[in-house]
Every structure is written in C-alpha cells, then in structure tokens.
Scaffold this motif. Structure first.
Motif, PDB file in Angstrom:
ATOM      1  N   VAL A 193      40.829 136.361 111.270  1.00  0.00           N
ATOM      2  CA  VAL A 193      42.137 136.053 111.846  1.00  0.00           C
ATOM      3  C   VAL A 193      42.158 134.600 112.321  1.00  0.00           C
ATOM      4  CG1 VAL A 193      43.888 136.755 113.515  1.00  0.00           C
ATOM      5  CG2 VAL A 193      42.248 138.444 112.640  1.00  0.00           C
ATOM      6  N   ASN A 194      43.166 133.847 111.857  1.00  0.00           N
ATOM      7  CA  ASN A 194      43.299 132.433 112.195  1.00  0.00           C
ATOM      8  C   ASN A 194      44.584 132.189 112.966  1.00  0.00           C
ATOM      9  OD1 ASN A 194      41.034 131.365 110.262  1.00  0.00           O
ATOM     10  ND2 ASN A 194      42.292 132.738 109.045  1.00  0.00           N
ATOM     11  N   PHE A 195      44.446 131.666 114.177  1.00  0.00           N
ATOM     12  CA  PHE A 195      45.602 131.316 114.993  1.00  0.00           C
ATOM     13  C   PHE A 195      45.864 129.823 114.797  1.00  0.00           C
ATOM     14  CE2 PHE A 195      43.543 134.967 116.938  1.00  0.00           C
ATOM     15  CZ  PHE A 195      44.612 135.846 117.074  1.00  0.00           C
ATOM     16  N   VAL A 196      47.040 129.499 114.259  1.00  0.00           N
ATOM     17  CA  VAL A 196      47.324 128.148 113.778  1.00  0.00           C
ATOM     18  C   VAL A 196      48.485 127.518 114.531  1.00  0.00           C
ATOM     19  CG1 VAL A 196      47.987 126.775 111.772  1.00  0.00           C
ATOM     20  CG2 VAL A 196      46.502 128.784 111.474  1.00  0.00           C
ATOM     21  N   LYS A 197      48.262 126.286 115.001  1.00  0.00           N
ATOM     22  CA  LYS A 197      49.335 125.486 115.584  1.00  0.00           C
ATOM     23  C   LYS A 197      49.554 124.274 114.680  1.00  0.00           C
ATOM     24  CE  LYS A 197      50.594 122.699 119.642  1.00  0.00           C
ATOM     25  NZ  LYS A 197      51.988 123.168 119.672  1.00  0.00           N
ATOM     26  N   VAL A 198      50.772 124.119 114.185  1.00  0.00           N
ATOM     27  CA  VAL A 198      51.101 122.992 113.323  1.00  0.00           C
ATOM     28  C   VAL A 198      51.500 121.794 114.187  1.00  0.00           C
ATOM     29  CG1 VAL A 198      52.636 122.145 111.514  1.00  0.00           C
ATOM     30  CG2 VAL A 198      51.857 124.531 111.466  1.00  0.00           C
ATOM     31  N   ILE A 199      50.788 120.676 114.016  1.00  0.00           N
ATOM     32  CA  ILE A 199      51.096 119.442 114.750  1.00  0.00           C
ATOM     33  C   ILE A 199      52.158 118.653 113.999  1.00  0.00           C
ATOM     34  CG2 ILE A 199      50.173 117.308 115.722  1.00  0.00           C
ATOM     35  CD1 ILE A 199      49.122 119.913 117.002  1.00  0.00           C
ATOM     36  N   ASP A 200      51.904 118.389 112.710  1.00  0.00           N
ATOM     37  CA  ASP A 200      52.857 117.756 111.818  1.00  0.00           C
ATOM     38  C   ASP A 200      52.461 118.132 110.397  1.00  0.00           C
ATOM     39  OD1 ASP A 200      50.802 115.917 110.954  1.00  0.00           O
ATOM     40  OD2 ASP A 200      51.236 114.666 112.698  1.00  0.00           O
ATOM     41  N   ASN A 201      53.089 117.520 109.408  1.00  0.00           N
ATOM     42  CA  ASN A 201      52.833 117.974 108.038  1.00  0.00           C
ATOM     43  C   ASN A 201      51.493 117.526 107.444  1.00  0.00           C
ATOM     44  OD1 ASN A 201      53.324 115.293 107.435  1.00  0.00           O
ATOM     45  ND2 ASN A 201      55.300 115.678 106.447  1.00  0.00           N
ATOM     46  N   GLU A 202      50.667 116.850 108.247  1.00  0.00           N
ATOM     47  CA  GLU A 202      49.332 116.454 107.788  1.00  0.00           C
ATOM     48  C   GLU A 202      48.233 116.874 108.760  1.00  0.00           C
ATOM     49  OE1 GLU A 202      49.546 112.247 107.106  1.00  0.00           O
ATOM     50  OE2 GLU A 202      50.369 112.509 105.086  1.00  0.00           O
ATOM     51  N   ASN A 203      48.596 117.538 109.853  1.00  0.00           N
ATOM     52  CA  ASN A 203      47.613 117.891 110.876  1.00  0.00           C
ATOM     53  C   ASN A 203      47.920 119.252 111.488  1.00  0.00           C
ATOM     54  OD1 ASN A 203      45.988 115.168 111.418  1.00  0.00           O
ATOM     55  ND2 ASN A 203      48.160 114.630 111.176  1.00  0.00           N
ATOM     56  N   ILE A 204      46.894 120.101 111.579  1.00  0.00           N
ATOM     57  CA  ILE A 204      47.039 121.396 112.221  1.00  0.00           C
ATOM     58  C   ILE A 204      45.821 121.687 113.100  1.00  0.00           C
ATOM     59  CG2 ILE A 204      48.452 122.319 110.346  1.00  0.00           C
ATOM     60  CD1 ILE A 204      46.024 123.961 109.429  1.00  0.00           C
ATOM     61  N   LEU A 205      45.979 122.619 114.010  1.00  0.00           N
ATOM     62  CA  LEU A 205      44.880 123.126 114.833  1.00  0.00           C
ATOM     63  C   LEU A 205      44.620 124.569 114.420  1.00  0.00           C
ATOM     64  CD1 LEU A 205      46.098 121.951 118.375  1.00  0.00           C
ATOM     65  CD2 LEU A 205      44.637 120.702 116.786  1.00  0.00           C
ATOM     66  N   VAL A 206      43.366 124.956 114.311  1.00  0.00           N
ATOM     67  CA  VAL A 206      43.021 126.323 113.922  1.00  0.00           C
ATOM     68  C   VAL A 206      41.924 126.865 114.827  1.00  0.00           C
ATOM     69  CG1 VAL A 206      42.103 127.821 112.104  1.00  0.00           C
ATOM     70  CG2 VAL A 206      43.627 125.924 111.505  1.00  0.00           C
ATOM     71  N   ARG A 207      42.133 128.069 115.330  1.00  0.00           N
ATOM     72  CA  ARG A 207      41.091 128.798 116.052  1.00  0.00           C
ATOM     73  C   ARG A 207      40.928 130.137 115.342  1.00  0.00           C
ATOM     74  NH1 ARG A 207      41.950 129.400 122.119  1.00  0.00           N
ATOM     75  NH2 ARG A 207      39.684 129.600 122.111  1.00  0.00           N
ATOM     76  N   THR A 208      39.675 130.508 115.078  1.00  0.00           N
ATOM     77  CA  THR A 208      39.415 131.657 114.221  1.00  0.00           C
ATOM     78  C   THR A 208      38.609 132.747 114.909  1.00  0.00           C
ATOM     79  OG1 THR A 208      39.442 130.246 112.266  1.00  0.00           O
ATOM     80  CG2 THR A 208      38.406 132.402 112.027  1.00  0.00           C
ATOM     81  N   TRP A 209      39.054 133.983 114.683  1.00  0.00           N
ATOM     82  CA  TRP A 209      38.266 135.168 115.025  1.00  0.00           C
ATOM     83  C   TRP A 209      37.679 135.671 113.709  1.00  0.00           C
ATOM     84  CZ3 TRP A 209      36.720 137.832 119.336  1.00  0.00           C
ATOM     85  CH2 TRP A 209      36.165 139.093 119.116  1.00  0.00           C
ATOM     86  N   GLU A 210      36.352 135.577 113.572  1.00  0.00           N
ATOM     87  CA  GLU A 210      35.723 135.927 112.303  1.00  0.00           C
ATOM     88  C   GLU A 210      35.286 137.394 112.271  1.00  0.00           C
ATOM     89  OE1 GLU A 210      33.095 133.417 110.105  1.00  0.00           O
ATOM     90  OE2 GLU A 210      33.427 131.748 111.502  1.00  0.00           O
ATOM     91  N   ARG A 211      35.623 138.035 111.186  1.00  0.00           N
ATOM     92  CA  ARG A 211      35.174 139.399 110.936  1.00  0.00           C
ATOM     93  C   ARG A 211      33.648 139.426 110.937  1.00  0.00           C
ATOM     94  NH1 ARG A 211      36.123 141.782 104.949  1.00  0.00           N
ATOM     95  NH2 ARG A 211      34.751 139.993 104.597  1.00  0.00           N
TER      96      ARG A 211
END
Length: 273
Positions: A193-211
C-alpha cells in the motif's frame, strides 16, 4: 555465517552469498531470525546471491516475516552494487534472475571504481485484476473501497508484486492504516500500500506499507507503481522525482516499461551466529 548489510533509500537488507546453495530450504527461518530488530541483525528482508542458468546472477528475496517476494526495486539496486564491488560480476550492465523474470541493471561507476547509481529496468506493468490478483474484479483504477469502515480512493497495479496507490493530502499520513488495506478481502494475496502526495507534475511523496515487512523507509516497486498511477490519472509527467522517508528515487516511464534510478549503500559486514 558471514553477511553484509545494505540499504537503498532506507530500505535495508541482509545479503548472504549462497553460490553453493547451502541455504536452500532455510530461507524463511533465516529471514525471521536475522531480520528481527531486537534479537537479530535487523532488516526489512534478506537477499541471497545465487548462480543463474538464465542470467549473470540470481537474486532471491525473503521478507522479514519469512514470506517470499518476487521483486524489490531497492534490493536489486543494492544487489547490483554488491555483486560488482565484491567482484562476483565484472560488467557495468548486468542481468539478474528474479522471481519476476530477468532484470537488466545499468551501473554508473565513479572514478574510484565504486557504483554511484543503478538504473533498473523494472519490467512491464499490468492493471489486469486476475494477475494482481483481485477477487472477482477485472481492474481497480481510481475507485472507492471501504476498509474498516473508512473510505479510500484506490488504484491497483502489478509491478512484479501487487501495489495499491492511495492519494493523501498530508505527507505525515498514518501509514499503519496500510496493515488493514493489505489484507482487505479484495486482494486475494494481499497488497503493498502506497500513500501518495502529489507536489507537482514532476515531484511526488510516497510512504509505503509493504506486504510482509510493514512500514518501510522506501519501496522501489511502490515508487514505480505510484508514478504509473499518477501518470495514468494525468497528475504527473512520465519522468518523476519520488521522495520517500529514506531519500529520493527517479522513476522514468517509456511506454509500458518502467525504469528506476537511485543509489545503494553498504552499512556493515559481520558474522551471524
């Protein structure tokens, strides 16, 4: 046994050289013992280096809970650095056999002969619900699911392993909610599961809960999946910088192919008893 511990943007692994297959059949128990952060060395998983009949070398990954993983983007970058700098493979372009097929690594070597970054062909993507697999559902793209009474807008994809992407407004979102989504009945074999925050169209933040591993500092396949979903929903371009708690990766899309670029680092070496 002798080991080397490495990390890729904070996703840490214990490497065991197993060219003579002496650990076959012991992988699950070894992972649970060695990866324990109180009674073992501590890591998100173990990686075994083995001979391959179809590639230059073979990578076997086992999660900290003893379950197997077909592929891991951070692990394979570490793997490339490991086999090159330990003189197992003396090439800058390496083929690696994984549970998700043969992957190609392109190593960038610095002036001192050390691996600076690794570019990984992550493979083809699939939205096919039967491959992820989803229970009685052809695909899941930008749809609502309800888990534990809470609504999530979710998209799922197979990038070697199943990943589900959920967009959030807060980069400090409680990633432990992933443990409920991971085992939601729709996902027949669980999901990352990946929780994603979009900063702009070339940059994002991702925090992951790995199975099989829980919350991690980084997940290469998760970052890849997140960029694919962002691009499909017209939220980003096809070349994206992905910031994770452990650092930053670069994900580039070319048609249905994914490439990941990032570094890998040695932490320590020693003997486990």
């Amino acid at each position: 046994m002798e080991f080397i511990k490495m990390h890729g943007t904070g996703n840490d692994f214990i490497f065991l050289l197993d060219l003579d297959d002496k650990y076959i059949g012991q992988e699950s128990n070894l992972a649970k013992k060695l990866c324990h952060r109180r009674f073992g060395i501590g890591a998100d998983g173990i990686v075994l280096v083995r001979k391959s009949a179809v590639a230059d070398v073979k990578m076997v990954i086992v999660n900290s809970d003893g379950s197997g993983a077909n592929m891991c983007g951070n692990a394979i970058r570490c793997f490339g650095k490991y086999v090159f700098e330990n003189n197992i493979i003396d090439k800058e372009i390496i083929t690696v056999e994984t549970g998700d097929g043969v992957k190609e690594l392109e190593l960038k070597i610095d002036s001192e002969g050390k691996v600076e970054t690794v570019k990984v062909y992550m493979g083809e993507i699939s939205f096919d619900g039967s491959l992820i697999p989803l229970k009685n559902k052809e695909k899941l793209i930008d749809e609502d699911i309800v888990v534990n009474g809470k609504n999530y807008r979710a998209s799922s994809i197979l990038v070697g392993v199943p990943h589900t992407v959920i967009f959030v407004d807060d980069e400090n979102y409680d990633v432990t909610e992933g443990k409920y989504i991971e085992k939601y009945e729709l996902f027949e074999k669980g999901t990352n599961v990946n929780f994603v925050k979009v900063i702009d169209n070339e940059n994002i933040l991702v925090r992951t809960w790995e199975r099989g591993a829980g919350a991690t500092y980084s997940c290469g396949t998760g970052c890849s999946a997140s960029v694919v979903i962002c691009n499909k929903l017209n939220l980003t371009k096809d070349k994206v910088n992905v910031r994770v708690p452990g650092g930053q990766l670069r994900i580039e899309l070319e048609g249905t192919s994914i490439y990941m670029i990032g570094d890998a680092e040695f932490i320590c070496s020693g003997k486990a008893y």
